[in-house]
Design a protein around this motif. Structure first.
Motif, PDB file in Angstrom:
ATOM      1  N   VAL A  86       0.784  -1.192  -0.112  1.00  0.00           N
ATOM      2  CA  VAL A  86       0.134   0.092   0.021  1.00  0.00           C
ATOM      3  C   VAL A  86       1.000   0.955  -0.020  1.00  0.00           C
ATOM      4  CG1 VAL A  86      -1.879   1.234   1.284  1.00  0.00           C
ATOM      5  CG2 VAL A  86      -1.897  -1.461   1.259  1.00  0.00           C
ATOM      6  N   TYR A  87       0.555   2.120  -0.927  1.00  0.00           N
ATOM      7  CA  TYR A  87       1.884   3.454  -1.030  1.00  0.00           C
ATOM      8  C   TYR A  87       0.978   4.496  -1.454  1.00  0.00           C
ATOM      9  CZ  TYR A  87       1.647   1.837  -5.756  1.00  0.00           C
ATOM     10  OH  TYR A  87       1.387   1.687  -7.199  1.00  0.00           O
ATOM     11  N   PRO A  88       1.431   5.951  -1.450  1.00  0.00           N
ATOM     12  CA  PRO A  88       0.769   6.993  -1.575  1.00  0.00           C
ATOM     13  C   PRO A  88       0.554   6.933  -3.125  1.00  0.00           C
ATOM     14  CG  PRO A  88       2.439   7.460  -0.187  1.00  0.00           C
ATOM     15  CD  PRO A  88       2.668   5.991  -0.569  1.00  0.00           C
ATOM     16  N   GLY A  89      -0.435   7.321  -3.626  1.00  0.00           N
ATOM     17  CA  GLY A  89      -0.553   7.677  -5.229  1.00  0.00           C
ATOM     18  C   GLY A  89      -0.661   9.310  -5.540  1.00  0.00           C
ATOM     19  N   ASP A  90      -1.379   9.408  -6.626  1.00  0.00           N
ATOM     20  CA  ASP A  90      -1.381  11.008  -6.977  1.00  0.00           C
ATOM     21  C   ASP A  90      -2.684  11.400  -6.387  1.00  0.00           C
ATOM     22  OD1 ASP A  90       0.823  10.327  -8.621  1.00  0.00           O
ATOM     23  OD2 ASP A  90      -0.269   9.885 -10.319  1.00  0.00           O
ATOM     24  N   ASP A  91      -2.604  12.715  -6.313  1.00  0.00           N
ATOM     25  CA  ASP A  91      -3.945  13.739  -6.086  1.00  0.00           C
ATOM     26  C   ASP A  91      -4.144  13.199  -4.447  1.00  0.00           C
ATOM     27  OD1 ASP A  91      -3.802  14.924  -8.384  1.00  0.00           O
ATOM     28  OD2 ASP A  91      -5.118  13.352  -9.253  1.00  0.00           O
ATOM     29  N   GLY A  92      -3.239  12.789  -3.765  1.00  0.00           N
ATOM     30  CA  GLY A  92      -3.875  12.308  -2.301  1.00  0.00           C
ATOM     31  C   GLY A  92      -4.622  11.159  -2.177  1.00  0.00           C
ATOM     32  N   THR A  93      -4.185  10.211  -3.268  1.00  0.00           N
ATOM     33  CA  THR A  93      -4.983   8.969  -3.064  1.00  0.00           C
ATOM     34  C   THR A  93      -4.043   7.937  -2.384  1.00  0.00           C
ATOM     35  OG1 THR A  93      -4.023   8.194  -5.233  1.00  0.00           O
ATOM     36  CG2 THR A  93      -6.349   9.221  -5.142  1.00  0.00           C
ATOM     37  N   VAL A  94      -4.643   6.543  -1.969  1.00  0.00           N
ATOM     38  CA  VAL A  94      -3.519   5.600  -1.584  1.00  0.00           C
ATOM     39  C   VAL A  94      -3.882   4.561  -2.608  1.00  0.00           C
ATOM     40  CG1 VAL A  94      -3.077   4.307   0.508  1.00  0.00           C
ATOM     41  CG2 VAL A  94      -4.273   6.191   0.687  1.00  0.00           C
ATOM     42  N   VAL A  95      -2.697   3.984  -2.941  1.00  0.00           N
ATOM     43  CA  VAL A  95      -2.951   2.896  -3.901  1.00  0.00           C
ATOM     44  C   VAL A  95      -2.395   1.555  -3.471  1.00  0.00           C
ATOM     45  CG1 VAL A  95      -1.638   1.995  -6.034  1.00  0.00           C
ATOM     46  CG2 VAL A  95      -1.840   4.473  -5.679  1.00  0.00           C
ATOM     47  N   ALA A 111      -7.366   4.793  -4.365  1.00  0.00           N
ATOM     48  CA  ALA A 111      -8.676   5.333  -3.571  1.00  0.00           C
ATOM     49  C   ALA A 111      -8.473   6.348  -2.528  1.00  0.00           C
ATOM     50  CB  ALA A 111      -8.945   3.895  -2.817  1.00  0.00           C
ATOM     51  N   ASN A 112      -9.536   7.012  -2.234  1.00  0.00           N
ATOM     52  CA  ASN A 112      -9.323   8.032  -1.423  1.00  0.00           C
ATOM     53  C   ASN A 112      -9.135   7.661  -0.103  1.00  0.00           C
ATOM     54  OD1 ASN A 112     -11.233   8.991  -3.764  1.00  0.00           O
ATOM     55  ND2 ASN A 112     -10.062  10.849  -3.144  1.00  0.00           N
ATOM     56  N   TYR A 113      -9.759   6.557   0.429  1.00  0.00           N
ATOM     57  CA  TYR A 113      -9.756   6.077   1.683  1.00  0.00           C
ATOM     58  C   TYR A 113      -9.625   4.502   1.602  1.00  0.00           C
ATOM     59  CZ  TYR A 113     -11.253  10.620   3.116  1.00  0.00           C
ATOM     60  OH  TYR A 113     -11.311  12.071   3.351  1.00  0.00           O
ATOM     61  N   ILE A 114      -9.097   4.023   2.567  1.00  0.00           N
ATOM     62  CA  ILE A 114      -8.947   2.573   2.778  1.00  0.00           C
ATOM     63  C   ILE A 114      -9.691   2.427   4.125  1.00  0.00           C
ATOM     64  CG2 ILE A 114      -7.617   0.370   3.086  1.00  0.00           C
ATOM     65  CD1 ILE A 114      -5.670   1.594   1.149  1.00  0.00           C
ATOM     66  N   VAL A 115     -10.695   1.385   4.166  1.00  0.00           N
ATOM     67  CA  VAL A 115     -11.058   1.151   5.463  1.00  0.00           C
ATOM     68  C   VAL A 115     -10.931  -0.400   6.119  1.00  0.00           C
ATOM     69  CG1 VAL A 115     -13.263   1.176   7.184  1.00  0.00           C
ATOM     70  CG2 VAL A 115     -13.196   2.816   5.260  1.00  0.00           C
ATOM     71  N   ASP A 116     -10.165  -0.568   7.235  1.00  0.00           N
ATOM     72  CA  ASP A 116      -9.656  -2.002   7.634  1.00  0.00           C
ATOM     73  C   ASP A 116     -11.006  -2.426   8.547  1.00  0.00           C
ATOM     74  OD1 ASP A 116      -8.685  -4.090   8.673  1.00  0.00           O
ATOM     75  OD2 ASP A 116      -6.838  -3.266   8.977  1.00  0.00           O
ATOM     76  N   ALA A 117     -11.824  -3.366   7.957  1.00  0.00           N
ATOM     77  CA  ALA A 117     -13.005  -3.873   8.850  1.00  0.00           C
ATOM     78  C   ALA A 117     -12.422  -5.345   8.982  1.00  0.00           C
ATOM     79  CB  ALA A 117     -14.037  -3.591   7.964  1.00  0.00           C
ATOM     80  N   THR A 118     -11.407  -5.464   9.381  1.00  0.00           N
ATOM     81  CA  THR A 118     -10.876  -6.981   9.609  1.00  0.00           C
ATOM     82  C   THR A 118     -10.923  -7.349  11.018  1.00  0.00           C
ATOM     83  OG1 THR A 118      -8.484  -6.514   9.568  1.00  0.00           O
ATOM     84  CG2 THR A 118      -9.546  -7.274   7.848  1.00  0.00           C
ATOM     85  N   GLY A 119     -11.048  -6.313  12.018  1.00  0.00           N
ATOM     86  CA  GLY A 119     -11.601  -7.131  13.329  1.00  0.00           C
ATOM     87  C   GLY A 119     -10.565  -6.253  14.346  1.00  0.00           C
ATOM     88  N   LEU A 120     -10.684  -7.012  15.608  1.00  0.00           N
ATOM     89  CA  LEU A 120      -9.846  -6.746  16.816  1.00  0.00           C
ATOM     90  C   LEU A 120      -8.881  -7.428  17.169  1.00  0.00           C
ATOM     91  CD1 LEU A 120     -13.098  -5.848  18.904  1.00  0.00           C
ATOM     92  CD2 LEU A 120     -11.688  -4.095  18.340  1.00  0.00           C
ATOM     93  N   GLN A 121      -7.829  -7.065  17.841  1.00  0.00           N
ATOM     94  CA  GLN A 121      -6.646  -7.824  18.159  1.00  0.00           C
ATOM     95  C   GLN A 121      -7.195  -8.906  19.273  1.00  0.00           C
ATOM     96  OE1 GLN A 121      -3.653  -9.703  18.295  1.00  0.00           O
ATOM     97  NE2 GLN A 121      -2.742  -7.760  17.444  1.00  0.00           N
ATOM     98  N   ALA A 122      -6.722 -10.059  18.914  1.00  0.00           N
ATOM     99  CA  ALA A 122      -7.188 -11.207  19.991  1.00  0.00           C
ATOM    100  C   ALA A 122      -6.216 -11.954  20.786  1.00  0.00           C
ATOM    101  CB  ALA A 122      -7.841 -12.098  19.081  1.00  0.00           C
ATOM    102  N   ASP A 123      -4.813 -11.508  20.239  1.00  0.00           N
ATOM    103  CA  ASP A 123      -3.875 -12.043  21.024  1.00  0.00           C
ATOM    104  C   ASP A 123      -3.546 -11.676  22.397  1.00  0.00           C
ATOM    105  OD1 ASP A 123      -1.669 -13.400  21.856  1.00  0.00           O
ATOM    106  OD2 ASP A 123      -0.090 -12.364  20.570  1.00  0.00           O
TER     107      ASP A 123
END
Lengths: 530, 145
Positions: A392-401, A415-427
């Motif tokens: 995952v790295y910064p792209g043009d015009d303030g996007t994230v690639v 994309a303008n945003y990335i949402v990580d919806a993979t959960g909570l830390q369980a260790d």
């Protein structure tokens, strides 16, 4: 007790000492290094000792539900202290639910009979919602839904706010507010001669010493998740580029994402296909439908479920469009039927396999979500990709690639945003108190890597004389009960613990007569005697 | 509900023997179709016995069907509508003269009112109030002992 991040270091409290000598009433090197403490060691460090038969570490819904069962089983309010940081037991839960897009009016993923404010599950939330309604349709709708669920409608699920207000009433009824001491628990250590010390760091300025020790016969822990889990590539991106705005976790406040997307068209990458992923997708599409947002959603799947899973027709979970479907985080019978029995009879490895088969990433097949995603697919604003993210790295015009290895080659998604919806830390090792219990308390890990508990929810290997440590909640997944991380699971654990304590005459066993009499008291909101 | 096979059988016996009997005691004197003397208790309790015994056999069928469900649950609606097949079978057994102690047949109106109301009372009791005295019942797949 879980928050956005692993518990911060103990806040400075009392009078900080200059130089290397510990402050009055603080932990000494000797205490930290010793697994079993004597009364003299604790007193020698100047830490005041409070005697109480039972402490419950966490102070959240797990502690509350145990207190509820034990109070109903005849325990005086003064026999238990719940130790934690939240003002109200549901605060952390409500916070996490709210940021992950379940504010109070929205419905949880919990069934009608999972009632953390009522140990019987009767009347259910559906019945209470009906009798609280102000219109005929408002009365009939929830009752009809529980009657025909899940065959003709989605499962009934209660609005979050109803659950919280129910717990408020029950907390008042059982005298909960006098059973709580605020602060951060640092550790639990065994005591020479039996029982335990629980070390609490009270909020700065509220105590004469930095630490306070609770000397108890038994201890209960229900500390929740140690923190929020981030996908490794997203965590690396955030740290490297110090960008906490464009790459967000669903369990941290991220309202700015939705506000910004309402103002101008944009693209969002959603990672995760569980319940939280579904909630995020709903919010994004709701904003399109009701607030004029022009958002394009790119949903990334690591494992794409394209149909029902399972070799046997007797053990086949519905699935489609990338999602594995079931009403709740485990199949219903895991809480109290055939699947619970099967788990109880299995050995550790078989349990691990069965839990993986029944649990894992899944989401309910709700009509609204099906309609929203189908429309999004038709109109082209909801697209899916399957593969492994390599960078995952910064792209043009303030996007994230996001660079993805797919079956058809490498794909780059800006994309303008990335949402990580993979959960909570369980260790559990990431949680300070549990880690200490593993290192000094004799506790061990089960096949899934979490706290190894008996069917009674006693933590194996931690006995101290007559004293026992119990645990409930997400830290105990992998044991004899799958649905530990749910309201009903907390209630089941509390009942098992209460029964175990009753066998030691700590409380009375709740038989049919006591159960019925106490239910009457609940129904008429009569206080549980102190 | 998420019953196990033993849970189903135990719950069935309890519901018919306790809840069903209490309801039958209350309703029998007001059942229609009994003529001047009313419907005798021997008749209604015989029907109840048929429902209980046939019900245990039905539980095996339901349990087999449940195996095809991923959630291994028995939705509330099914425990209501299975009254139709169970009522039909019970009527056939009674009409064929296999019910103990019933020699001259049963008035259909009496059977219908008795069966339907008993079924509803049992259904409503099992879906709520049953949990009040039996706190652990819902976690044990319906087992009482």
């Amino acid at each position: 007790m879980s928050q956005q991040q692993p518990p911060p270091p103990a806040p400075p409290g009392g009078t900080p000492a200059a130089g290397s000598a510990p402050a009055a009433g603080d932990l000494t090197d000797q205490l930290i290094a010793t697994s079993i403490w004597t009364d003299e060691m604790v007193a020698g460090a100047g830490i005041p000792i409070i005697d109480v038969p039972l402490t419950s570490v966490g102070g959240g819904i797990g502690s509350f539900v145990l207190a509820d069962v034990l109070r109903i089983a005849g325990m005086p309010a003064g026999s238990m202290r719940a130790l934690g940081q939240a003002d109200r037991p549901w605060d952390t839960y409500a916070y996490l639910a709210s940021v992950s897009q379940i504010p109070e009016p929205e419905r949880l993923r919990s069934d009608a009979g999972s009632t953390p404010d009522n140990i019987w599950g009767f009347p259910s939330f559906a019945v209470r919602e009906a009798f609280g309604a102000r219109s005929l349709t408002g009365f009939i709708a929830p009752l009809f839904q529980v009657l025909v669920e899940p065959i003709l409608t989605d499962y009934y699920t209660p609005p979050a706010g109803h659950v919280y207000s129910g717990m408020q009433r029950e907390a008042d009824r059982i005298g909960w507010w006098n059973m709580v001491d605020k602060g951060q628990v640092r550790m639990i250590r065994r005591r020479a001669g039996g029982g335990y010390f629980t070390i609490l760091t009270p909020p700065a300025g509220t105590s004469a010493t930095k630490r306070v020790a609770y000397r108890s016969l038994h201890v209960h822990t229900a500390v929740g998740y140690p923190g929020v889990r981030f996908l490794r590539d997203l965590q690396e991106y955030r740290e490297k580029h110090q960008d906490f705005t464009r790459v967000v976790n669903a369990y941290e406040p991220h309202e700015h994402v939705y506000q910004e997307l309402r103002k101008r068209p944009g693209t969002v990458v959603v990672r995760g296909s569980g319940i939280v992923g579904s909630r995020i997708l709903q919010r994004l599409i709701d904003d399109r439908e009701h607030h004029g947002a022009q958002t394009t959603i790119i949903h990334l799947f690591r494992n794409f479920v394209d149909g029902p899973q399972g070799k046997s027709i007797f053990m086949r979970r519905p699935g489609a469009d990338g999602f594995a479907y079931q009403g709740f985080n485990f199949p219903k019978a895991a809480w109290g039927g055939q699947l619970k029995n099967r788990l109880e009879r299995s050995g550790p490895e078989e349990r691990k396999e069965l839990i993986a088969q029944m649990g894992g990433t899944n989401t309910p097949k709700r009509k609204l979500w099906q309609q929203q995603l189908a429309k999004g697919r038709r109109e082209g604003y909801y697209r899916t990709h399957v593969g492994t993210v390599t960078e995952v790295y910064p792209g043009d015009d303030g996007t994230v690639v996001t660079r993805i290895d797919t079956a058809d080659g490498v794909l780059e998604v800006a994309a303008n945003y990335i949402v990580d919806a993979t959960g909570l830390q369980a260790d559990i090792g990431e949680h300070r108190v549990l880690n200490d219990l593993l290192e000094h308390g004799g506790a061990g890990r089960n096949a899934v890597g979490r706290l190894d508990v008996e069917p009674s929810f006693e933590v194996r290997g931690t006995r101290s004389g007559e004293g026992r440590i119990y645990a409930s909640g997400s830290s105990t997944l992998g044991g004899y009960y799958a649905g530990v991380d749910s309201f009903l699971g907390l209630q089941y654990a509390a009942l098992q613990i209460a029964d175990d304590l009753a066998s030691q005459r700590f409380v009375k066993k709740i038989g049919p007569v006591r159960s019925t009499l106490q239910w009457w008291k609940w129904a008429f909101n009569r206080k549980v005697s102190s | 509900m998420t019953p196990t096979l033993f849970g189903r059988i135990q719950t069935r016996i309890f519901l018919v023997a306790v809840v069903g009997s209490l309801w039958t005691l209350l309703i029998t004197p007001v059942l229609p179709g009994g003529g001047d003397d009313g419907v005798p208790y021997a008749m209604t309790f015989s029907i109840l016995l048929v429902v209980g015994v046939a019900g245990i056999v039905w539980e095996f069928v339901y349990h087999a069907l449940q195996q095809f469900r991923w959630e291994k649950d028995w939705p509330t609606l099914l425990s209501l509508v299975t009254g139709i097949n169970e009522g039909l079978l019970a009527w056939l057994i009674v009409a064929a003269g296999f019910a103990p102690g019933i020699d001259d047949g049963v008035p259909l109106a009496a059977f219908l009112v008795h069966f339907i109301t008993t079924w509803l009372v049992i259904f409503l009791y099992a879906n709520g109030p049953m949990r009040v005295p039996f706190l652990r019942w819902r976690y044990r797949g319906g087992r009482l002992v």
